[in-house]
Design an enzyme around this catalytic site. Sequence first.
Site, PDB file in Angstrom:
ATOM      1  N   SER A 185      67.194 -17.617 -41.273  1.00 34.49           N
ATOM      2  CA  SER A 185      67.981 -17.276 -41.261  1.00 34.49           C
ATOM      3  C   SER A 185      69.102 -18.730 -41.155  1.00 34.49           C
ATOM      4  O   SER A 185      70.174 -17.603 -41.348  1.00 34.49           O
ATOM      5  CB  SER A 185      67.536 -17.394 -39.614  1.00 34.49           C
ATOM      6  N   HIS A 213      65.069 -10.751 -38.658  1.00 37.22           N
ATOM      7  CA  HIS A 213      66.887 -10.549 -40.019  1.00 37.22           C
ATOM      8  C   HIS A 213      66.956  -9.596 -40.646  1.00 37.22           C
ATOM      9  O   HIS A 213      67.638  -9.584 -41.552  1.00 37.22           O
ATOM     10  CB  HIS A 213      66.774 -12.117 -40.222  1.00 37.22           C
ATOM     11  N   LYS A 244      69.759  -8.395 -32.985  1.00 38.30           N
ATOM     12  CA  LYS A 244      70.648  -8.663 -33.890  1.00 38.30           C
ATOM     13  C   LYS A 244      71.721  -6.995 -34.641  1.00 38.30           C
ATOM     14  O   LYS A 244      72.326  -6.036 -33.868  1.00 38.30           O
ATOM     15  CB  LYS A 244      69.805  -9.196 -34.989  1.00 38.30           C
TER      16      LYS A 244
END
Length: 394
Positions: A185, A213, A244
Site C-alpha cells: 500500500s 489494493h 477501495k
Amino acid sequence: MAEAIDPLDEIHAGLAELDAAGLRRRRRVVTTPCSPDTRLADREQPVTAFCSNDYLGLAAEPALAEAVHRGTERWGVGSGASHLVSGHYAAHEALEARLAAFTGMEDALYFCTGYMANIGVMPALVGRGDAIFADRVNHASLVDGALLSRAELIRYPHCDLAALAARLAASDAPRKLIVTDSVFSMDGDIAPLAELLALAEAHQAWLLVDDAHGFGVLGPQGRGALAHFGLTSPRLILMGTLGKAVGVSGAFVAGQHDVIEWLISKSRSYIFTTGSPPLLADALLTAVDLIEQGDARRAHLAALIARLKNGLRLARWQLLPSDTPIQPVVIGDNHETLAVSRALDAEGLWVPAIRPPTVPKGAARLRITLSAAHSFEQVDRLVETLNRLEATQA
C-alpha cells in the site's frame, strides 16, 4: 517505588514530541462525495484529490447510490445482530456466493472491514507454537493479526524469496502461514505471488494474500492478484477489501469451503460483532457487476499511470517503480515532505504526506493514488507542479 506519572501530562508531552518530529496526524473534513473534485471544510476553493483508494471511481457511482436506495427500502438500515444470531441475511448469502464465483474460490465470507478480516483469519488458523512468515512491509492489520494469533512472527526482508525460503526451512513449527500484501500500500509494487505459493506448497504452509489494493484493478475483469498470476491452490486464502476499488465498504475472505466453515466457527472478529447492514451487501452485488464490466475504466486508469510516470522528471526525489495506481514519491525528510504536501495543497492539489511509522524512518513520501475518475488534464497539472516544486525546493 517508581513515581506515579500523570497520564494527561504524558499525553501532552507526547503530542509536543510528535509536533517536533513532524509526525502528528490530523484529519481533514471532506464536504463533498468521494471524487477527484473535492471540497474541504478548511479551504474555500476546491482541490483535486490524489489520495483516495477509489481506484475505479465507483465510490460516488450513481448506480451504486441507486442500489443502496433499493437495499434500504427492502432491508432497512441495520442488521440487528451478529451473523451467527439473526444478522445474516439473504443479501449477505448472495454476496458471498458472488464473490466466491468471481474470484474462482469455493466459498467466501463477508467481514465488516479488511482490518477485521485480517485479525480474524490468522488467529483462527495458527496459534502458540506455530509460525507466521510475513513480509516486512505488510499492512498493519496483517501485523496485528499475527500478534493476536500468538504464533511466532518471523519477518523476512521485503519480497526476498531466498530469505523466506531459509526461514521456512529452519522452522520446525507444526503449522506455517505465509502472509503478504498483493500490492503493497505504501510502495505500490506487487508481491511475487507465484513464487510465494511454490514455497507454501513445498513447506505445507498456508499462503494468505491481502488483495486490498489489487482486487478490482488487477487480473481479467478485475478479479484480483491471484487471477492476474493465474494461481489456484487449496493452500491459498484470499482477503479482498470492498471499500477501495469496489467503492462501498467491507471485506471478504475466500478459499476452500471447509476453510470458510472453520472461520465461521473460529474467527472472533466475525463471530463477536454485529453483521454489516444488508443494504450494503445489496449494493456490493451491483458493484461486483460494475467491476466485471469495467475494462474501460481499467484501461483509462492504466493510461493515467503511464502518463504520470512518463511525465515526472525528478532529480532529488524518487518515484518508486510501480505499475499500480499507487505512485509514491519518496522525499525522505518528514518536514520537507510536509512542506511539499502543503505547497501542492496551496495550488489545489491534495496529495498526503506519509511519514513514519507508516513507512520506514527517512523514507517519508507523497503517496499519489490515481483513479479512473481522474482526467489526463488533472494528472498533467500534478506532474507539472511536482516537477516545478522539486526544482524550486532544492
